[in-house]
Scaffold this motif. Structure first.
Motif, PDB file in Angstrom:
ATOM      1  N   TRP A 176      -4.022   4.951  -5.578  1.00 55.31           N
ATOM      2  CA  TRP A 176      -3.452   5.689  -4.255  1.00 55.31           C
ATOM      3  C   TRP A 176      -3.959   7.070  -4.444  1.00 55.31           C
ATOM      4  O   TRP A 176      -3.349   7.878  -5.075  1.00 55.31           O
ATOM      5  N   ASP A 177      -5.032   7.421  -3.850  1.00 59.97           N
ATOM      6  CA  ASP A 177      -5.618   8.796  -3.900  1.00 59.97           C
ATOM      7  C   ASP A 177      -4.899   9.904  -3.677  1.00 59.97           C
ATOM      8  O   ASP A 177      -3.863   9.759  -3.111  1.00 59.97           O
ATOM      9  N   ASP A 178      -5.153  10.778  -4.807  1.00 61.09           N
ATOM     10  CA  ASP A 178      -4.210  11.983  -4.451  1.00 61.09           C
ATOM     11  C   ASP A 178      -4.040  12.529  -3.082  1.00 61.09           C
ATOM     12  O   ASP A 178      -2.975  13.051  -2.462  1.00 61.09           O
ATOM     13  N   GLU A 179      -5.418  12.536  -2.321  1.00 61.99           N
ATOM     14  CA  GLU A 179      -5.493  13.306  -1.128  1.00 61.99           C
ATOM     15  C   GLU A 179      -4.522  12.288  -0.031  1.00 61.99           C
ATOM     16  O   GLU A 179      -3.626  12.865   0.884  1.00 61.99           O
ATOM     17  N   PHE A 180      -4.361  10.980  -0.293  1.00 60.20           N
ATOM     18  CA  PHE A 180      -3.823  10.399   0.420  1.00 60.20           C
ATOM     19  C   PHE A 180      -2.376  10.384   0.383  1.00 60.20           C
ATOM     20  O   PHE A 180      -1.810  10.322   1.239  1.00 60.20           O
ATOM     21  N   CYS A 181      -1.812  10.523  -0.813  1.00 59.20           N
ATOM     22  CA  CYS A 181      -0.540  10.764  -1.153  1.00 59.20           C
ATOM     23  C   CYS A 181      -0.046  11.991  -0.601  1.00 59.20           C
ATOM     24  O   CYS A 181       0.834  12.360  -0.024  1.00 59.20           O
ATOM     25  N   THR A 182      -0.915  13.191  -0.705  1.00 59.76           N
ATOM     26  CA  THR A 182      -0.676  14.420   0.024  1.00 59.76           C
ATOM     27  C   THR A 182      -0.570  14.519   1.262  1.00 59.76           C
ATOM     28  O   THR A 182       0.301  14.794   1.934  1.00 59.76           O
ATOM     29  N   GLU A 183      -1.288  13.634   2.086  1.00 56.66           N
ATOM     30  CA  GLU A 183      -1.270  13.403   3.312  1.00 56.66           C
ATOM     31  C   GLU A 183       0.112  12.799   3.794  1.00 56.66           C
ATOM     32  O   GLU A 183       0.650  13.025   4.726  1.00 56.66           O
TER      33      GLU A 183
ATOM     34  N   MET B 121     -13.100  -3.154   7.774  1.00 56.45           N
ATOM     35  CA  MET B 121     -12.268  -2.763   6.323  1.00 56.45           C
ATOM     36  C   MET B 121     -12.409  -4.021   5.438  1.00 56.45           C
ATOM     37  O   MET B 121     -12.150  -5.263   6.134  1.00 56.45           O
ATOM     38  N   GLY B 122     -12.593  -3.639   4.221  1.00 57.48           N
ATOM     39  CA  GLY B 122     -12.732  -4.666   3.248  1.00 57.48           C
ATOM     40  C   GLY B 122     -11.678  -4.529   2.453  1.00 57.48           C
ATOM     41  O   GLY B 122     -10.518  -4.358   2.903  1.00 57.48           O
ATOM     42  N   HIS B 123     -11.526  -4.914   1.155  1.00 52.33           N
ATOM     43  CA  HIS B 123     -10.574  -4.904   0.074  1.00 52.33           C
ATOM     44  C   HIS B 123     -10.220  -3.446  -0.343  1.00 52.33           C
ATOM     45  O   HIS B 123     -10.258  -3.368  -1.872  1.00 52.33           O
ATOM     46  N   ASP B 124     -10.235  -2.400   0.245  1.00 52.48           N
ATOM     47  CA  ASP B 124      -9.951  -1.200  -0.185  1.00 52.48           C
ATOM     48  C   ASP B 124      -9.466  -0.380   1.045  1.00 52.48           C
ATOM     49  O   ASP B 124      -9.339  -0.789   2.073  1.00 52.48           O
ATOM     50  N   LEU B 125      -9.310   1.131   0.547  1.00 49.29           N
ATOM     51  CA  LEU B 125      -8.823   2.063   1.729  1.00 49.29           C
ATOM     52  C   LEU B 125      -9.814   3.206   1.733  1.00 49.29           C
ATOM     53  O   LEU B 125      -9.275   4.263   1.062  1.00 49.29           O
ATOM     54  N   PRO B 126     -10.778   3.164   2.405  1.00 50.67           N
ATOM     55  CA  PRO B 126     -11.989   4.148   2.637  1.00 50.67           C
ATOM     56  C   PRO B 126     -11.019   5.382   3.331  1.00 50.67           C
ATOM     57  O   PRO B 126     -10.265   4.987   4.154  1.00 50.67           O
ATOM     58  N   PRO B 127     -11.360   6.792   3.093  1.00 52.30           N
ATOM     59  CA  PRO B 127     -10.676   7.664   3.698  1.00 52.30           C
ATOM     60  C   PRO B 127     -10.742   7.638   5.141  1.00 52.30           C
ATOM     61  O   PRO B 127      -9.656   8.221   5.901  1.00 52.30           O
ATOM     62  N   GLU B 128     -11.681   7.015   5.707  1.00 47.60           N
ATOM     63  CA  GLU B 128     -11.913   6.891   7.064  1.00 47.60           C
ATOM     64  C   GLU B 128     -10.716   6.340   7.789  1.00 47.60           C
ATOM     65  O   GLU B 128     -10.422   6.362   8.933  1.00 47.60           O
ATOM     66  N   VAL B 129      -9.937   5.270   7.091  1.00 48.79           N
ATOM     67  CA  VAL B 129      -8.879   4.511   7.763  1.00 48.79           C
ATOM     68  C   VAL B 129      -7.503   5.029   7.252  1.00 48.79           C
ATOM     69  O   VAL B 129      -6.531   4.650   7.890  1.00 48.79           O
ATOM     70  N   TRP B 130      -7.392   6.130   6.445  1.00 47.62           N
ATOM     71  CA  TRP B 130      -6.357   6.722   6.142  1.00 47.62           C
ATOM     72  C   TRP B 130      -5.295   7.168   7.470  1.00 47.62           C
ATOM     73  O   TRP B 130      -4.261   6.884   7.659  1.00 47.62           O
ATOM     74  N   PRO B 131      -5.893   7.783   8.438  1.00 47.20           N
ATOM     75  CA  PRO B 131      -5.090   8.063   9.633  1.00 47.20           C
ATOM     76  C   PRO B 131      -4.657   7.154  10.286  1.00 47.20           C
ATOM     77  O   PRO B 131      -3.203   7.334  10.641  1.00 47.20           O
ATOM     78  N   ARG B 132      -5.209   6.109  10.419  1.00 45.24           N
ATOM     79  CA  ARG B 132      -4.758   4.763  11.050  1.00 45.24           C
ATOM     80  C   ARG B 132      -3.444   4.060  10.138  1.00 45.24           C
ATOM     81  O   ARG B 132      -2.510   3.797  10.921  1.00 45.24           O
ATOM     82  N   VAL B 133      -3.723   4.144   8.895  1.00 43.06           N
ATOM     83  CA  VAL B 133      -2.685   3.515   7.929  1.00 43.06           C
ATOM     84  C   VAL B 133      -1.507   4.210   7.976  1.00 43.06           C
ATOM     85  O   VAL B 133      -0.445   3.767   8.119  1.00 43.06           O
ATOM     86  N   ILE B 134      -1.669   5.628   7.764  1.00 39.20           N
ATOM     87  CA  ILE B 134      -0.620   6.734   7.759  1.00 39.20           C
ATOM     88  C   ILE B 134       0.224   6.688   9.074  1.00 39.20           C
ATOM     89  O   ILE B 134       1.588   6.408   9.155  1.00 39.20           O
TER      90      ILE B 134
END
Length: 287
Positions: free
Chosen positions: A39-46, A263-276
């Motif tokens: 869970w990338d640091d930046e993802f958690c921060t967002e 999207m495959g079996h990961d969470l590239p930064p480009e999908v973070w806004p959609r996921v969050i």
């Protein structure tokens, strides 16, 4: 943002928090062989900036949490449903972590094996889960969510002998199972692999966690009993857990399903806004 350890369900769990302690707690549960830093640091921060008190942790047998012992025969796990521990045990770890942190109820997000753990947590402890988001996961049914042949073989590859081999193998794995619709960020993935190795890589733990997955019963009936707000997110091009696993999960939960193109079996930064945005929506933080 400092790693801490807590005794929970008979094991030691390494965990970390982000955000305002007064915000609604959100527990992040990661997958097979994956420490909490995936869970990338930046993802958690967002996520924290989006209004959550974020908790991430290393499951047992990975990273800086307890490493167990015992051999997991994968054929025995699959055929006899017998393994050193179960997805249920991993869910009990998560529940005990929440208790140890003084959290009565949390929004729960799980990815891959972490989605299985999150589902089981909601089945066992419905009053402790405020919302459930299951990402790139499946129900435990042996008829859905099956990996491609190449992805399955990659999971059974010989473990690395040193840091360089681990990094090379990790990059190769994500070239195979990652998101073909988004740029392959080798620098970011190399840095994550190096950090993962330096925190501790446990080949025996990978087999025991895989045994827990292979021995797990079908959770479909239990998922149908869950009444908390739920969301299923899955990559349209997931080679490790086919999108049929996400579709089956959404049907059982009667939940919204977001199939992400490319999207495959990961969470590239480009999908973070959609996921969050999806996590906020199912948690009731957006209108």
């Amino acid at each position: 943002m400092t790693e801490q350890k807590i005794e929970a369900n008979g094991v030691t769990l390494c965990h970390e928090t982000f955000g305002d302690p007064g915000d609604p707690p959100l527990l992040l549960v990661m997958g097979l062989a994956a420490p909490m830093i995936w869970w990338d640091d930046e993802f958690c921060t967002e996520l924290a900036a989006a209004g959550f008190r974020v908790v991430r942790f290393d499951n047992r047998d990975v990273g800086r949490s307890s490493w167990l012992s015992g051999r997991s025969g994968l054929a025995r796990a699959y055929l006899l449903r017998s393994a050193p521990y179960s997805i249920g045990d991993l869910a009990e770890d998560a529940a005990a972590l929440l208790t140890g942190l003084g959290i009565e109820r949390a929004h729960v997000v799980g990815a891959s094996m972490g989605g299985m753990i999150a589902q089981e947590l909601a089945i066992r402890y419905p009053r402790r889960v405020r919302s459930l988001t299951s990402i790139m996961s499946t129900t435990g049914s042996r008829f859905v969510g099956l990996p491609s042949f190449r992805a399955a073989v990659s999971m059974l590859a010989r473990g690395p002998r040193n840091r360089e081999e681990y990094v090379t193998q990790s990059l190769g794995t994500f070239r195979l199972i990652g998101s073909p619709g988004y740029p392959f960020d080798e620098g970011r993935l190399r840095q994550r692999a190096e950090r993962t190795y330096d925190r501790g890589v446990n080949p025996g733990g990978v087999l025991r966690q895989l045994g827990a997955i292979l021995s797990a019963p079908d959770r479909t009936a239990g998922l149908r009993r869950i009444s908390v707000p739920s969301l299923v997110i899955h990559g349209a091009r997931d080679r490790l857990v086919h999108v049929s696993g996400g579709r089956a999960t959404a049907r059982a939960l009667r939940a919204d399903l977001d199939v992400v193109p490319g999207m495959g079996h990961d969470l590239p930064p480009e999908v973070w806004p959609r996921v969050i945005a999806g996590i906020r929506r199912v948690a009731g933080l957006s209108r």
